[in-house]
Design an enzyme around this catalytic site. Sequence first.
Site, PDB file in Angstrom:
ATOM      1  N   ARG A  34     -45.899 -27.905   8.727  1.00 55.05           N
ATOM      2  CA  ARG A  34     -45.490 -29.189   8.834  1.00 55.05           C
ATOM      3  C   ARG A  34     -46.507 -30.071   9.699  1.00 55.05           C
ATOM      4  NH1 ARG A  34     -40.963 -31.247  12.415  1.00 55.05           N
ATOM      5  NH2 ARG A  34     -40.810 -33.407  11.696  1.00 55.05           N
ATOM      6  N   HIS A  77     -48.330 -33.411   8.412  1.00 53.01           N
ATOM      7  CA  HIS A  77     -48.143 -34.713   9.087  1.00 53.01           C
ATOM      8  C   HIS A  77     -49.276 -35.304   9.645  1.00 53.01           C
ATOM      9  CE1 HIS A  77     -43.434 -34.922   9.346  1.00 53.01           C
ATOM     10  NE2 HIS A  77     -43.872 -34.321   8.028  1.00 53.01           N
ATOM     11  N   TRP A 134     -33.951 -24.137   2.959  1.00 58.57           N
ATOM     12  CA  TRP A 134     -33.936 -24.444   1.572  1.00 58.57           C
ATOM     13  C   TRP A 134     -33.376 -23.124   0.821  1.00 58.57           C
ATOM     14  CZ3 TRP A 134     -37.263 -27.204   4.684  1.00 58.57           C
ATOM     15  CH2 TRP A 134     -37.214 -28.665   4.763  1.00 58.57           C
TER      16      TRP A 134
HETATM   17 FE1  HIF Z   1     -41.442 -31.408   4.611  1.00 55.67          FE
HETATM   18  N1  HIF Z   1     -39.848 -31.916   5.737  1.00 55.67           N
HETATM   19  N2  HIF Z   1     -41.225 -33.254   3.559  1.00 55.67           N
HETATM   20  N3  HIF Z   1     -42.907 -31.240   3.770  1.00 55.67           N
HETATM   21  N4  HIF Z   1     -41.521 -29.857   5.744  1.00 55.67           N
HETATM   22  C1  HIF Z   1     -39.158 -31.152   6.606  1.00 55.67           C
HETATM   23  C2  HIF Z   1     -39.476 -29.955   7.030  1.00 55.67           C
HETATM   24  C3  HIF Z   1     -40.608 -29.077   6.614  1.00 55.67           C
HETATM   25  C4  HIF Z   1     -40.106 -34.269   3.742  1.00 55.67           C
HETATM   26  C5  HIF Z   1     -39.130 -34.240   4.940  1.00 55.67           C
HETATM   27  C6  HIF Z   1     -38.960 -33.036   5.662  1.00 55.67           C
HETATM   28  C7  HIF Z   1     -43.616 -31.942   2.572  1.00 55.67           C
HETATM   29  C8  HIF Z   1     -43.002 -33.058   1.975  1.00 55.67           C
HETATM   30  C9  HIF Z   1     -41.813 -33.666   2.358  1.00 55.67           C
HETATM   31  C10 HIF Z   1     -42.487 -29.046   5.408  1.00 55.67           C
HETATM   32  C11 HIF Z   1     -43.561 -28.929   4.684  1.00 55.67           C
HETATM   33  C12 HIF Z   1     -44.028 -29.909   3.748  1.00 55.67           C
HETATM   34  C13 HIF Z   1     -38.094 -31.919   7.236  1.00 55.67           C
HETATM   35  C14 HIF Z   1     -37.095 -31.218   8.525  1.00 55.67           C
HETATM   36  C15 HIF Z   1     -37.896 -32.820   6.571  1.00 55.67           C
HETATM   37  C16 HIF Z   1     -36.876 -34.076   6.981  1.00 55.67           C
HETATM   38  C17 HIF Z   1     -37.931 -31.196   9.813  1.00 55.67           C
HETATM   39  C18 HIF Z   1     -36.855 -30.643  10.897  1.00 55.67           C
HETATM   40  O1  HIF Z   1     -35.987 -31.368  10.982  1.00 55.67           O
HETATM   41  O2  HIF Z   1     -37.421 -29.913  11.378  1.00 55.67           O
HETATM   42  C19 HIF Z   1     -40.221 -35.206   2.612  1.00 55.67           C
HETATM   43  C20 HIF Z   1     -39.129 -36.225   2.400  1.00 55.67           C
HETATM   44  C21 HIF Z   1     -41.337 -34.966   1.900  1.00 55.67           C
HETATM   45  C22 HIF Z   1     -41.566 -35.376   0.601  1.00 55.67           C
HETATM   46  C23 HIF Z   1     -41.057 -34.997  -0.697  1.00 55.67           C
HETATM   47  C24 HIF Z   1     -44.882 -31.254   2.004  1.00 55.67           C
HETATM   48  C25 HIF Z   1     -44.442 -30.823   0.575  1.00 55.67           C
HETATM   49  C26 HIF Z   1     -43.432 -30.020   0.628  1.00 55.67           C
HETATM   50  C27 HIF Z   1     -46.103 -32.274   1.823  1.00 55.67           C
HETATM   51  C28 HIF Z   1     -45.074 -30.028   2.957  1.00 55.67           C
HETATM   52  O3  HIF Z   1     -46.115 -29.258   3.020  1.00 55.67           O
HETATM   53  C29 HIF Z   1     -42.125 -27.581   6.290  1.00 55.67           C
HETATM   54  C30 HIF Z   1     -42.838 -26.296   5.983  1.00 55.67           C
HETATM   55  C31 HIF Z   1     -41.146 -27.879   6.789  1.00 55.67           C
HETATM   56  C32 HIF Z   1     -40.318 -27.021   7.649  1.00 55.67           C
HETATM   57  C33 HIF Z   1     -40.666 -27.103   9.129  1.00 55.67           C
HETATM   58  C34 HIF Z   1     -39.923 -26.180  10.152  1.00 55.67           C
HETATM   59  O4  HIF Z   1     -40.003 -26.540  11.548  1.00 55.67           O
HETATM   60  O5  HIF Z   1     -39.422 -25.123   9.603  1.00 55.67           O
END
Ligand code: HIF
Length: 289
Positions: free
Chosen positions: A46, A50, A190
Amino acid sequence: FSSGASAASTEDSWRKVNFHNVYKDIAALLEDESYDDGSYGPVFVRLAWHASGTYDVGSKTGGSNGATIRFSPEADHGANAGLGVARARLEPLKKKYPHISYGDLYTLAGVVGVQELGGPTVRWRPGRVDNKTKEQCTPDDRLPDAAQGADHVRAIFYRMGFDDQEIAALVGAHALGRCHSTRSGYEGPWNASPTAFTNFFYTELLQNTWVPKKWSGPFQFVDKPTGEFMMLPADLAFRTDPVFRRHAERYAADQDAFFADFAKAFSRLLELGVSFPADAPVYEFKALD
Ligand code: HIF
């Protein structure tokens, strides 16, 4: 402006870094029984995304070069809540390898996270430079809003230069990790194996019945009947939008196709807006065992 303590990465300093050693040292930071589901891998993925996903093809601003994600105000943007944990975990390696740039360190950590949790090999190049200041932080509207649907997701990722197939391939990374009520406000993983890189995002998305979670938190979905797993409103777009869904169905049925397409798209994401030296090597690190 002091040049002392933050010294470090100039245009050529990456040449002094042994990235195989950095890869190994990042991998050694992943496991921690007391953290989340036992691994920092998901939050490193993440962080890498970001740091990179702020890119705007139109103005050529944002992206991982310069790692403005570590500066306020960008570090404090709502979308980045919780990522200080990942940056703090990596900071000792910036001390150990002062010649690595933050942009290279954060993006490489994402590669390590994907690969060490069983995902595909993600081609990665060094050469990002710590040459930006907090004045170059991106505005607070570059990363996706999880409460929105397909139109918004497209607008955000088209701005980075991705097409529908690439967007659908990237979203499979939501097989990893979880949402934290203390970070985004959302809650839960998920699927049942949040520390394994799989195509389960798609299989869960398409096979389960998703119902609104009954709680006082932000609107999100949980699976019926267990309520153990979650989907963001934005995730559901990959089930309801016909074009996204066609790709999701293909990736649910064919993990190899997902791995190949994800690896390409994620590598491209980490490189948005970076001008690499012509002789920067492309690494394909081997996962450790
Ligand atoms: Fe995420 N994502 N992401 N994301 N994400 C979260 C957590 C992770 C979006 C929202 C969230 C991508 C796209 C999108 C990861 C990787 C990727 C969380 C929760 C939110 C809200 C954060 C938290 O509360 O800790 C949205 C709206 C996206 C557009 C669809 C990417 C494609 C899936 C680009 C991507 O690689 C990962 C890994 C996490 C888990 C982080 C963790 O701390 O476990």
